[in-house]
Design a protein around this motif. Structure first.
Motif, PDB file in Angstrom:
ATOM      1  N   VAL B 122       0.874  -1.148   0.041  1.00  0.00           N
ATOM      2  CA  VAL B 122       0.008  -0.115   0.163  1.00  0.00           C
ATOM      3  C   VAL B 122       0.720   1.032  -0.193  1.00  0.00           C
ATOM      4  CG1 VAL B 122      -1.757   1.501   1.524  1.00  0.00           C
ATOM      5  CG2 VAL B 122      -1.903  -1.038   1.052  1.00  0.00           C
ATOM      6  N   VAL B 138      -7.425   8.275  -0.883  1.00  0.00           N
ATOM      7  CA  VAL B 138      -6.943   6.951  -0.150  1.00  0.00           C
ATOM      8  C   VAL B 138      -6.138   7.019   1.107  1.00  0.00           C
ATOM      9  CG1 VAL B 138      -5.626   4.884  -0.429  1.00  0.00           C
ATOM     10  CG2 VAL B 138      -6.874   6.022  -2.512  1.00  0.00           C
ATOM     11  N   LYS B 139      -5.296   8.063   1.371  1.00  0.00           N
ATOM     12  CA  LYS B 139      -4.524   8.017   2.391  1.00  0.00           C
ATOM     13  C   LYS B 139      -5.276   8.210   3.652  1.00  0.00           C
ATOM     14  CE  LYS B 139      -0.045   8.854   4.344  1.00  0.00           C
ATOM     15  NZ  LYS B 139       1.174   9.714   4.627  1.00  0.00           N
ATOM     16  N   MET B 142      -7.602   5.407   4.620  1.00  0.00           N
ATOM     17  CA  MET B 142      -6.784   4.330   5.269  1.00  0.00           C
ATOM     18  C   MET B 142      -6.527   4.790   6.638  1.00  0.00           C
ATOM     19  SD  MET B 142      -3.215   2.922   3.883  1.00  0.00           S
ATOM     20  CE  MET B 142      -2.517   4.206   4.864  1.00  0.00           C
ATOM     21  N   GLU B 143      -6.154   5.961   6.860  1.00  0.00           N
ATOM     22  CA  GLU B 143      -5.766   6.266   8.240  1.00  0.00           C
ATOM     23  C   GLU B 143      -7.183   6.281   9.104  1.00  0.00           C
ATOM     24  OE1 GLU B 143      -3.576   9.856   7.470  1.00  0.00           O
ATOM     25  OE2 GLU B 143      -1.783   8.930   7.355  1.00  0.00           O
ATOM     26  N   LEU B 145      -9.134   3.751   9.301  1.00  0.00           N
ATOM     27  CA  LEU B 145      -9.078   2.281   9.650  1.00  0.00           C
ATOM     28  C   LEU B 145      -8.507   2.264  11.119  1.00  0.00           C
ATOM     29  CD1 LEU B 145     -10.098  -0.415   8.405  1.00  0.00           C
ATOM     30  CD2 LEU B 145      -7.804  -0.805   7.519  1.00  0.00           C
ATOM     31  N   PRO B 191      -2.848   0.263   8.524  1.00  0.00           N
ATOM     32  CA  PRO B 191      -2.621   1.718   8.336  1.00  0.00           C
ATOM     33  C   PRO B 191      -1.380   2.124   9.099  1.00  0.00           C
ATOM     34  CG  PRO B 191      -4.606   0.978   9.037  1.00  0.00           C
ATOM     35  CD  PRO B 191      -4.094  -0.255   9.332  1.00  0.00           C
ATOM     36  N   ALA B 194       1.513   1.076   6.768  1.00  0.00           N
ATOM     37  CA  ALA B 194       1.475   1.728   5.225  1.00  0.00           C
ATOM     38  C   ALA B 194       1.688   3.240   5.442  1.00  0.00           C
ATOM     39  CB  ALA B 194       0.049   1.368   4.948  1.00  0.00           C
ATOM     40  N   SER B 195       1.056   3.940   6.525  1.00  0.00           N
ATOM     41  CA  SER B 195       1.176   5.404   6.629  1.00  0.00           C
ATOM     42  C   SER B 195       2.627   5.818   7.023  1.00  0.00           C
ATOM     43  CB  SER B 195       0.072   5.942   7.785  1.00  0.00           C
ATOM     44  OG  SER B 195       0.202   7.282   7.842  1.00  0.00           O
TER      45      SER B 195
END
Lengths: 274, 326
Positions: B122, B138-139, B142-143, B145, B191, B194-195
């Motif tokens: 991701v 998307v970011k 996703m965060e 989540l 997340p 990914a973040s």
């Protein structure tokens, strides 16, 4: 190089290229837009084979943009639009159907700020050859590229150390060695010495002269003395009244520096503006 | 006044008159300003806030150690650390912590099998492939989540992952099982990985990417062989943080993994983690001062030490792989 007309000029004992020189790249009617900004307008010139061509001009005149068009680096900028023809080995490489990856494997690039990969000195040179499917002896290739970039003696005992551990001037020569590993026939250099000290600058300039025996080199520089010292041919850009980069004149370096045809060229090379 | 126009030939610029005399400037320089007091006051207030958080941590550790030491008066440290039977809530129970540790480690490890690949892919997608517009949407989503309460993940594991997926694939899966908990924990920390990894990838200078493209590398080669290695310290830090988070995760494992304290050797069976035991014990009626009560602090201290060691390792790795870009 039979196409060269050899004549000795005031400041240089180098042969001077005339217009009949063997052409490696010919650029016709190049226009570059960044979004709504028309950055480069209607640029046409030829790059002679196995010689150094300097692109000079004041800040913002589009000389780096022109350079980056030659190996399709402007493709990486989403808003950029490059129009016109860049003919190389009989192919218009500015055609969208041409894969920029293949273009860049043949037309290498050295950047303004040394940007070695965070890998060992050895891997910095070997990486390009590896991803391009080099089959021969890698150790030999790495050594030969480092030798041709005039840095072998300084790094031969520390090939496993990080490329980032070197000084700025050494990093830049490592980046040149890295470019050579792809066996390109053209090397583009975007102000390759502007971030370096005077000694390192001289080394890079000597190297450019040496490399021009086998490679075609196009260099962007804002340093007039450097253009005069290293290049065979000079292309001078400036801004028109709509602040678009345009080509003012192109010619043999010795001619242009001793006898500029355009007043704007004379003003620039004598330091009156820019 | 020391500043006077020089007489004689007319100067190019008019003479300058300074507004203040030398004496005035000297007085200003030596005076103590009352405005500086408020500056110092703010400094003290901020230092007090910092001190408060340090003292809280020290206090928590002190309580953990104090109660744990009392526990080690009842049960020897060797029996605790190396015993393989945990029956703390039984009369005359035994306090061998290895079953709890094994379940904790297994869930953390399996959750990373989910979180590391998904989180990294991701991150690479967002940083190297997604258009700015896609990334801008998307970011943050996703965060979000990461803001889902973990109890929701627990129910998700118990009521969806186990019956709808695991039992279809492995029919003998127990209702409470390690695998469902691990998958849910893995999804929960995606997340985070990914973040933080995306931040690390995005911080790699453009010049380095251009160096890669300039060599005739494809996007994939630049992403995986130039950008990811250059961002390795940030990526490793995000993974270690995710592991710490998985070790400490409580709600998901308490709901989905069950409360059978046994050496976790089969991910499709139930097992109790360290945190899972602590929830179970605190929600039951454990007598204050009893050995079981004190064992909670010993388990807590052990968990604290494991996470501390992980964080120390993470710091070492980050320092080891950090590349200095200016």
């Amino acid at each position: 190089m039979s196409a060269l007309t050899v004549k000795t000029v005031l400041t240089s004992d180098r042969p001077v290229l005339d217009a009949s020189a063997d052409v490696q790249i010919s650029i016709r009617d190049l226009d570059v837009h960044y979004g709504a900004n028309h950055a480069v307008r209607d640029v046409t010139f030829d790059v002679p084979r196995q010689a150094v061509t300097a692109l000079i001009g004041p800040s913002g005149c589009g000389k780096s943009t022109v350079l980056r068009s030659i190996n399709r680096m402007n493709d990486l900028i989403p808003s950029a639009r490059v129009e016109g023809e860049i003919r190389y080995h009989g192919v218009n490489i500015n055609d969208p159907a041409i894969d920029p990856v293949i273009v860049r494997r043949n037309i290498g690039m050295v950047f303004q700020k040394p940007n070695p990969f965070p890998k060992s000195i050895y891997d910095n040179v070997a990486w390009g050859a590896k991803i391009n499917g080099h089959k021969g002896n890698m150790d030999e290739l790495v050594e030969s590229c480092l030798r041709r970039a005039a840095i072998w003696e300084e790094v031969k005992d520390k090939l496993k150390e990080s490329g980032l551990s070197l000084s700025g001037g050494q990093q830049q020569r490592l980046c040149i060695a890295r470019a050579l590993a792809n066996d390109p026939d053209v090397i583009l250099m975007d102000e390759p010495a502007s971030a370096l000290d005077p000694i390192s600058t001289l080394k890079i300039e000597d190297l450019m002269r040496e490399l021009a025996r086998n490679y075609t080199i196009v260099v962007v520089t804002h340093n007039m003395q450097q253009a005069a010292r290293v290049s065979d041919r000079t292309v001078f850009f400036s801004l028109n009244d709509q602040r678009q980069g345009v080509l003012i004149e192109a010619g043999a370096t010795a001619d242009m520096f001793t006898n500029p045809r355009d007043q704007r060229t004379e003003d620039y090379i004598t330091g009156r503006f820019g | 006044m020391t500043h006077r126009a020089v007489s004689g030939t007319p100067p190019m610029a008019p003479p300058m008159h300074h507004a203040r005399s030398d004496e005035e400037i000297a007085r200003a320089l030596t005076s103590t300003s009352s405005a500086r007091f408020s500056e110092r006051l703010i400094g003290y207030a901020l230092a007090a806030c910092g001190l408060l958080s340090v003292l809280t941590t020290v206090g928590i550790v002190a309580v953990l150690i104090e109660e744990a030491l009392q526990f080690f008066g009842d049960v020897s440290a060797v029996d605790f650390l190396f015993g393989t039977t945990w029956t703390a809530l039984f009369a005359n129970g035994s306090f061998g912590v290895l079953p709890l540790v094994s379940a904790t480690v297994l869930i953390a490890a399996l959750s990373m099998v989910v979180a590391i690949p998904v989180g990294l892919l991701v991150a690479i997608y967002l940083s190297e492939y997604a258009s700015p517009r896609v990334r801008a949407v998307v970011k943050p989503v996703m965060e979000l989540l990461a803001g889902v309460p973990t109890i929701v993940f627990g129910y998700f594991a118990l009521t969806f992952i186990t019956p709808s997926i695991l039992r279809k694939v492995v029919p003998g899966t127990e209702v409470f099982n390690v695998m469902a908990a691990a998958i849910a924990v893995g999804i929960m920390v995606v997340p985070l990985v990914a973040s933080l990894s995306e931040d690390a990838l995005a911080a790699v200078p453009r010049a380095l990417r251009e160096g890669g493209y300039g060599m005739g590398a494809t996007k994939m080669e630049v992403a995986t062989q130039v950008v990811v290695p250059a961002a390795l310290s940030g990526i490793v830090a995000s993974i270690v943080l995710a592991i710490s988070r998985a070790f400490g995760e409580t709600m998901i494992v308490a709901i989905a993994a069950g409360s059978k304290a046994q050496i976790a050797d089969d991910p499709f069976e139930s097992a109790q983690t360290m945190t899972g035991f602590m929830v179970q014990a605190f929600s039951g009626d454990v007598e204050t001062g009893s050995t079981v009560y004190k064992s909670l602090f010993a388990v807590g201290l052990l968990l604290f030490l494991i996470t501390l060691v992980l964080n120390l390792i993470s710091n070492r790795i980050v320092a080891r792989f950090r590349e200095a870009y200016d």
